[in-house]
Design a protein around this motif. Sequence first.
Motif, mmCIF file in Angstrom:
data_model
loop_
_atom_site.group_PDB
_atom_site.id
_atom_site.type_symbol
_atom_site.label_atom_id
_atom_site.label_comp_id
_atom_site.label_asym_id
_atom_site.label_seq_id
_atom_site.Cartn_x
_atom_site.Cartn_y
_atom_site.Cartn_z
ATOM 1 N N ILE A 280 5.160 -3.150 -6.738
ATOM 2 C CA ILE A 280 5.003 -1.827 -7.332
ATOM 3 C C ILE A 280 6.267 -1.037 -7.005
ATOM 4 O O ILE A 280 6.567 -0.790 -5.838
ATOM 5 C CB ILE A 280 3.754 -1.122 -6.756
ATOM 6 N N PHE A 281 7.014 -0.633 -8.020
ATOM 7 C CA PHE A 281 8.300 0.038 -7.776
ATOM 8 C C PHE A 281 8.431 1.239 -8.716
ATOM 9 O O PHE A 281 9.191 1.251 -9.672
ATOM 10 C CB PHE A 281 9.467 -0.940 -7.940
ATOM 11 N N TYR B 131 1.753 3.293 -15.487
ATOM 12 C CA TYR B 131 1.815 3.068 -14.044
ATOM 13 C C TYR B 131 0.515 3.511 -13.373
ATOM 14 O O TYR B 131 -0.079 2.782 -12.565
ATOM 15 C CB TYR B 131 2.995 3.810 -13.420
ATOM 16 N N LYS B 132 0.066 4.701 -13.728
ATOM 17 C CA LYS B 132 -1.154 5.200 -13.117
ATOM 18 C C LYS B 132 -2.354 4.321 -13.469
ATOM 19 O O LYS B 132 -3.204 4.031 -12.623
ATOM 20 C CB LYS B 132 -1.394 6.655 -13.547
ATOM 21 N N ILE C 253 -4.828 1.837 -11.054
ATOM 22 C CA ILE C 253 -6.288 1.807 -11.149
ATOM 23 C C ILE C 253 -6.769 0.372 -11.348
ATOM 24 O O ILE C 253 -7.710 -0.091 -10.686
ATOM 25 C CB ILE C 253 -6.771 2.707 -12.304
ATOM 26 N N ALA C 254 -6.111 -0.348 -12.263
ATOM 27 C CA ALA C 254 -6.478 -1.743 -12.521
ATOM 28 C C ALA C 254 -6.362 -2.580 -11.250
ATOM 29 O O ALA C 254 -7.199 -3.455 -10.979
ATOM 30 C CB ALA C 254 -5.584 -2.312 -13.624
ATOM 31 N N HIS C 255 -5.332 -2.307 -10.475
ATOM 32 C CA HIS C 255 -5.122 -3.052 -9.237
ATOM 33 C C HIS C 255 -6.243 -2.804 -8.238
ATOM 34 O O HIS C 255 -6.729 -3.738 -7.579
ATOM 35 C CB HIS C 255 -3.782 -2.652 -8.616
ATOM 36 N N ARG D 250 0.831 -1.214 0.000
ATOM 37 C CA ARG D 250 0.000 0.000 0.000
ATOM 38 C C ARG D 250 0.860 1.256 0.000
ATOM 39 O O ARG D 250 0.549 2.251 -0.673
ATOM 40 C CB ARG D 250 -0.934 -0.002 1.214
ATOM 41 N N GLN D 251 1.951 1.222 0.743
ATOM 42 C CA GLN D 251 2.835 2.392 0.837
ATOM 43 C C GLN D 251 3.586 2.644 -0.471
ATOM 44 O O GLN D 251 4.088 3.749 -0.693
ATOM 45 C CB GLN D 251 3.824 2.198 1.984
ATOM 46 N N SER D 252 3.667 1.640 -1.318
ATOM 47 C CA SER D 252 4.365 1.809 -2.590
ATOM 48 C C SER D 252 3.507 2.520 -3.639
ATOM 49 O O SER D 252 4.002 2.880 -4.709
ATOM 50 C CB SER D 252 4.810 0.442 -3.129
ATOM 51 N N ILE D 253 2.222 2.709 -3.334
ATOM 52 C CA ILE D 253 1.336 3.429 -4.241
ATOM 53 C C ILE D 253 1.427 4.924 -3.941
ATOM 54 O O ILE D 253 1.166 5.354 -2.813
ATOM 55 C CB ILE D 253 -0.119 2.950 -4.089
#
Length: 560
Positions: A97-98, A81-82, A86-88, A17-20
Amino acid sequence: MSNSWTTLVADKLQRQRQSIPPGWEISVPPNDVLDVTSVAKDCGSLSRQELKITGIEDVEELLHKLASGELSSVSVTMAFYKRAIIAHQLTNCLTEIFVERALHRAAELDEYLQTTGQTVGALHGLPISLKDQISMEGLETIMGYVSGIGKYSEHDAVLVQILYDCGAVPFVRTNVPQTIMWAETLNNIFGRTTNPYNRSLTSGGSSGGEAALIALKGSILGVGSDIGGSVRSPAAFCGIYGLRPSYGRVPYEGTPNSFEGQDSVLSVLGPMSRSLSGIKVFMKAIADSKPWQKDPLAVRKPWNEEEYNLLEHGHGKELCFGIIWADGVVVPHPPILRALKQTKSALVAAGHKVIDWVPINHLEMNTLIRAIWGSGAFEDITVATSASGEPLLTSTSLLPDSDGQTPHPFKGAQTSAYKLWQLHKRKRELRKEYLDLWEKTIEVTETGRPIDAIIAPVAPYAAPPHGMNKISNYTRIWSLLDYPALALPVTKVNPAIDLKAPPHQFLCDLDKEHYDLYDPNVFVNAPVAVQLVGRTLEEEALIGIGEVVDAALRAIPTPV
């Protein structure tokens, strides 16, 4: 031990979550909104330019824009990426996610192009998503097991090395099932990935996260793995293209897997894309990179342009296809039969010939492949789950086991080494029998050569409800025979025309269970695909023939 694995999971999910990046969250529709394919366009999180970039279907078109400098890799990577985030949020499709790492890579590629006027390679600047199995240095390769949390890869997989050499930008990794051997994407860490066209249905497995991501345009090109249909089934269920190459055509070195050491029916890595151009671009880039110099099991076969141009297949004119309507075990549902008929009609209208293919030994081949895998499967997956104490999933259903004691499908399947050798021997015999059958078709094709390819269902159904994807018969056999196979989208389930057929004389209990499963209103909007099958190591020709089939399908109006 029983509580420690949940602590590991909680920590991993918090880090995910923090990687978003802040501000990338959207308002997710409620669960009763089944089709979420338009959410990214309508939610307001993407700029007009980002929608335009991620709306590009043709990978070659995007690569041209990147190579010419019309689009920067940073802008393209940021856009995807954006949309991937959204897909996720809509389908739970991502694991790793990096963002900063990928954008740094993209910036380096932009600077190189600006400074030298040259591209780094055939995939210059292109964001590529990877199944959470393909190792990347410094990232956890969790592979659906809690025991993978906290174990960081020290090296890139050979495929990742080659992608970097080709100028690609790996930017996300995607969800897989526990063991990577379920036909549905579900594990104890990240949970379940759903189908973007109908979230009450499965995205398939084991490359279900990859398929859902690409279907929602969160990636234009990705890589999955396939041992019994794990690229083709998710691709078909999510309405994209997916290729299962022959053994060794794409390097596997450095990519961990379940059942390592089992090398009779091998897992392979294969491309998944919204366009056939993505399949071609990927396979050509990998073959041209001489992967056999980095992976001892990679086949020494450079990309063959003559094969792609169908030199041995009449240059793509007046092709002859064999078509499988049913495998003698399970009769496909009405939408699948409609897609097969639509494909045949399109090809005939384009001047090609389609003849019925009568399958041989399909039931035996499926029984054989399960016996080969099962010889050591349960011990293998038990070792992986016991390392953390996580429970071993025995079902992917939304409902809990009625007694909590449902055995795992591979439990009790072990066999002796001698008996396993006999299975390997029989597999070799079956491959010879199928080769002879293919060659014999020269007597009926009227082209002077055997059939050019086989058209078959990918599965006997479109994407089924969660927990109900239990039949892999139509994909596993081609893995055993080592025939390359390509999933091609054709249509979607339409309850108005895909009516439930009257009961037929059932071939077996499984056939009746499969028949009873079908309700067109349950399967509504699910993508429907066909599978195109070629001959061992003829990936170039299969892609070329796939373009012929795809063009024929696009040339006729879609039934409504």
